[in-house]
Design a protein around this motif. Structure first.
Motif, PDB file in Angstrom:
ATOM      1  N   UNK A  38       0.828  -1.208   0.000  1.00  0.00           N
ATOM      2  CA  UNK A  38       0.000   0.000   0.000  1.00  0.00           C
ATOM      3  C   UNK A  38       0.862   1.257   0.000  1.00  0.00           C
ATOM      4  N   UNK A  39       1.921   1.254   0.799  1.00  0.00           N
ATOM      5  CA  UNK A  39       2.860   2.379   0.833  1.00  0.00           C
ATOM      6  C   UNK A  39       4.126   1.938   0.103  1.00  0.00           C
ATOM      7  N   UNK A  40       4.449   2.555  -1.017  1.00  0.00           N
ATOM      8  CA  UNK A  40       5.620   2.118  -1.780  1.00  0.00           C
ATOM      9  C   UNK A  40       6.912   2.388  -1.037  1.00  0.00           C
ATOM     10  N   UNK A  41       7.784   1.421  -1.001  1.00  0.00           N
ATOM     11  CA  UNK A  41       9.084   1.579  -0.379  1.00  0.00           C
ATOM     12  C   UNK A  41      10.128   1.947  -1.410  1.00  0.00           C
ATOM     13  N   UNK A  42      11.116   2.722  -0.983  1.00  0.00           N
ATOM     14  CA  UNK A  42      12.203   3.042  -1.892  1.00  0.00           C
ATOM     15  C   UNK A  42      12.490   4.531  -1.913  1.00  0.00           C
ATOM     16  N   UNK A  43      13.438   4.925  -2.758  1.00  0.00           N
ATOM     17  CA  UNK A  43      14.115   4.116  -3.759  1.00  0.00           C
ATOM     18  C   UNK A  43      15.101   3.119  -3.151  1.00  0.00           C
ATOM     19  N   UNK A  44      15.155   1.924  -3.736  1.00  0.00           N
ATOM     20  CA  UNK A  44      16.015   0.853  -3.243  1.00  0.00           C
ATOM     21  C   UNK A  44      16.786   0.236  -4.395  1.00  0.00           C
ATOM     22  N   UNK A  45      17.892  -0.415  -4.047  1.00  0.00           N
ATOM     23  CA  UNK A  45      18.661  -1.144  -5.052  1.00  0.00           C
ATOM     24  C   UNK A  45      17.905  -2.372  -5.538  1.00  0.00           C
ATOM     25  N   UNK A  46      17.088  -2.958  -4.663  1.00  0.00           N
ATOM     26  CA  UNK A  46      16.354  -4.195  -4.984  1.00  0.00           C
ATOM     27  C   UNK A  46      14.889  -3.965  -4.658  1.00  0.00           C
ATOM     28  N   UNK A  47      13.997  -4.229  -5.603  1.00  0.00           N
ATOM     29  CA  UNK A  47      12.589  -3.863  -5.409  1.00  0.00           C
ATOM     30  C   UNK A  47      11.621  -5.037  -5.562  1.00  0.00           C
ATOM     31  N   UNK A  48      12.116  -6.257  -5.719  1.00  0.00           N
ATOM     32  CA  UNK A  48      11.228  -7.393  -5.917  1.00  0.00           C
ATOM     33  C   UNK A  48      11.263  -8.403  -4.775  1.00  0.00           C
ATOM     34  N   UNK A  49      12.408  -8.568  -4.140  1.00  0.00           N
ATOM     35  CA  UNK A  49      12.554  -9.640  -3.144  1.00  0.00           C
ATOM     36  C   UNK A  49      12.162  -9.188  -1.739  1.00  0.00           C
ATOM     37  N   UNK A  50      12.674  -8.056  -1.281  1.00  0.00           N
ATOM     38  CA  UNK A  50      12.419  -7.594   0.084  1.00  0.00           C
ATOM     39  C   UNK A  50      11.004  -7.026   0.172  1.00  0.00           C
ATOM     40  N   UNK A  51      10.117  -7.727   0.858  1.00  0.00           N
ATOM     41  CA  UNK A  51       8.701  -7.365   0.857  1.00  0.00           C
ATOM     42  C   UNK A  51       8.130  -7.089   2.245  1.00  0.00           C
ATOM     43  N   UNK A  52       8.863  -7.362   3.307  1.00  0.00           N
ATOM     44  CA  UNK A  52       8.223  -7.401   4.616  1.00  0.00           C
ATOM     45  C   UNK A  52       8.403  -6.141   5.446  1.00  0.00           C
ATOM     46  N   UNK A  53       9.324  -5.257   5.065  1.00  0.00           N
ATOM     47  CA  UNK A  53       9.463  -3.986   5.753  1.00  0.00           C
ATOM     48  C   UNK A  53       8.517  -2.959   5.145  1.00  0.00           C
ATOM     49  N   UNK A  54       7.668  -2.338   5.967  1.00  0.00           N
ATOM     50  CA  UNK A  54       6.590  -1.476   5.487  1.00  0.00           C
ATOM     51  C   UNK A  54       6.633  -0.141   6.222  1.00  0.00           C
TER      52      UNK A  54
END
Length: 486
Positions: free
Chosen positions: A213-229
């Protein structure tokens, strides 16, 4: 246990009328020009000057003159008939795990003690566009590891009620700043309870939104890490909805994010109509829980019945130890792997806290089949939750397994007579919403006979965020004490 809020043990003066106003009311007062932005911002800066030296919640505070110049520019903008976003003129302190363009972001680590980013995290950019005035940062544990806010850059943040106790973490600085009226609303973030736990320990609200619901980033990796919100924290449900409306929504550079269904604040105008709550408690004894916590939560559920929410015990048929081990594996695979770049540099490795080294070294031992097996267990838990939500509107359990502990204790080595085998095992109660991708709301439930606060999680269906907030608002109306500490 007690329904009365104890007085804070900090020698803080009473907060003024402006600082006690809700964020929603402050934003409206600014838009209607009943308050000037300078007047509002100056009131909160005065409050920070009076209180923050006692608790160390806000760090990297900008120069007062620079902040007031920004406030004056905002007032001039309004005087010329310019538009005002939903957070226009509100002073905001961003957690020190989020990048803030032009403002030091340390992540609580000596490695980044002097780091000044050139870009904002996505949600920070949205706060600026909505008119929020960023005044500084809120203190965090090093790289957000552990639920005790201390680090070697800024030192510890103290609990809003008792200077001897921890504030919790990652979002400990944010929770304390809210509880003592130094900011009107705050952002937090949550992996294993790091937004919910400090909210519980400082008698405020904290909301972990549904995954994406709340987009995280910008990050180097955007597909694997899903649990920090990322999510909102507040002194009321409506204040959190105000901030969530700004934080939430699809961002192309966060491909797992999604569009919000509408305004959460406007959605709260339709009240909850009751529902069924499944009470997990301590999972039939599986979770060690400090005495007094379950009693406070069960009393809160009793009050919740006033809002037509009926509770019944619930014990899902699931291997909860296997689920915890899946959480540990997936956390190491994401957080531990992300920290490896610092571990690989001998100089930086020497600056890492032991918990960070533990995460990295365990991540290095993982195999791809182990990570997949953990994800399969997570998937099975998600399916179990979906089946439970066919019968229940909410699932409830304590926000924490222990009351706030001594601030000098890095983490509890024992809970209710059981040894803890890692720095975060005592936070196991938080993993269930995280692994399910579910929205989870901390609501205050009261205080024990030592005056220590506690909270309870209300967990809803994936993407059922508005329903959880509506239930939280119904619960909020039953509280016999004032939220916060001042």
């Amino acid at each position: 246990m007690t329904a009365l809020r104890p007085a804070t043990k900090h020698a803080v003066p009473p907060a003024g009328d402006i600082c006690r106003m809700s964020a929603v009311d402050l934003a409206e007062a600014i838009r209607l020009r009943r308050l000037s932005v300078r007047e509002l911002v100056a009131a909160f800066l005065d409050r920070i000057d009076a209180v923050n030296p006692l608790v160390n919640a806000i760090v990297s505070l900008r120069e007062r003159s620079d902040i007031l110049r920004e406030a004056d520019a905002a007032d001039a903008h309004l005087a010329q008939g310019g538009p005002a976003g939903s957070l226009f003129g509100l002073p905001m302190a961003i957690k020190d795990l989020a990048m803030t363009r032009g403002l030091r972001t340390s992540f609580g680590s000596p490695i980044f003690a002097d780091f000044v980013p050139q870009e904002d995290d996505f949600f920070v950019e949205r706060i600026r566009k909505a008119g929020g005035i960023i005044i500084g940062k809120t203190n965090v544990p090093e790289f957000g590891l552990g639920s005790n806010t201390y680090n070697n850059v800024f030192g510890p943040t103290l609990n809003a009620f008792d200077p001897a106790l921890t504030a919790g973490g990652w979002s400990g600085g944010a929770a304390v700043a809210l509880a003592l009226d130094m900011v009107p609303v705050a952002d937090g973030s949550d992996f294993g309870g790091s937004l919910r736990n400090p909210a519980a320990w400082n008698n405020v609200y904290g909301f972990r939104p549904s995954q994406g619901l709340v987009p995280g980033g910008p990050d180097l990796e955007v597909f694997h890490a899903q649990m920090g919100i990322d999510g909102p924290m507040g002194r009321s449900i409506r204040d959190m909805a105000l901030l969530l409306d700004v934080q939430a929504g699809y961002r192309p550079h966060a491909p797992l994010s999604w569009e919000k269904p509408g305004s959460f604040l406007e959605g709260l105008a339709t009240p909850a109509s009751g529902g069924r709550v499944g009470w997990l408690g301590d999972l039939g004894g599986h979770l060690p829980v400090e005495p007094g916590i379950l009693d406070l939560c069960e009393a809160a559920l009793g009050r919740f019945a006033e809002a037509s929410f009926l509770t019944e015990p619930l014990l899902p048929d699931f291997d909860f130890e296997a689920l915890w081990q899946a959480f540990v594996t997936l956390r190491q695979a994401s957080s531990g792997s992300a920290l490896k770049v610092h571990y690989d540099d001998p100089h930086k490795r020497a600056l890492l806290k032991p918990e960070a080294v533990w995460e990295v070294e365990n991540a290095m031992r993982l195999t791809a089949p182990q990570i997949r097996a953990a994800s399969v267990i997570r998937t099975s838990w998600h399916r179990t939750l979906l089946s439970l939500f066919e019968h229940f509107d909410l699932i409830a359990l304590p926000t924490a397994q222990v009351f706030p502990f001594e601030v000098g204790t890095h983490w509890p080595s024992e809970v209710a007579g059981r040894a803890m085998d890692s720095y975060h095992r005592w936070m196991q109660v938080s993993a269930f919403a995280t692994l399910g991708g579910c929205p989870a709301l901390n609501v205050p439930v009261g205080f024990d006979d030592k005056g220590r606060p506690m909270g309870m999680q209300l967990i809803g269906r994936p993407r059922g965020d508005l329903a959880v907030l509506r239930a939280g608002a119904a619960y909020e109306a039953t509280l016999p004490w004032q939220v916060g500490a001042s």
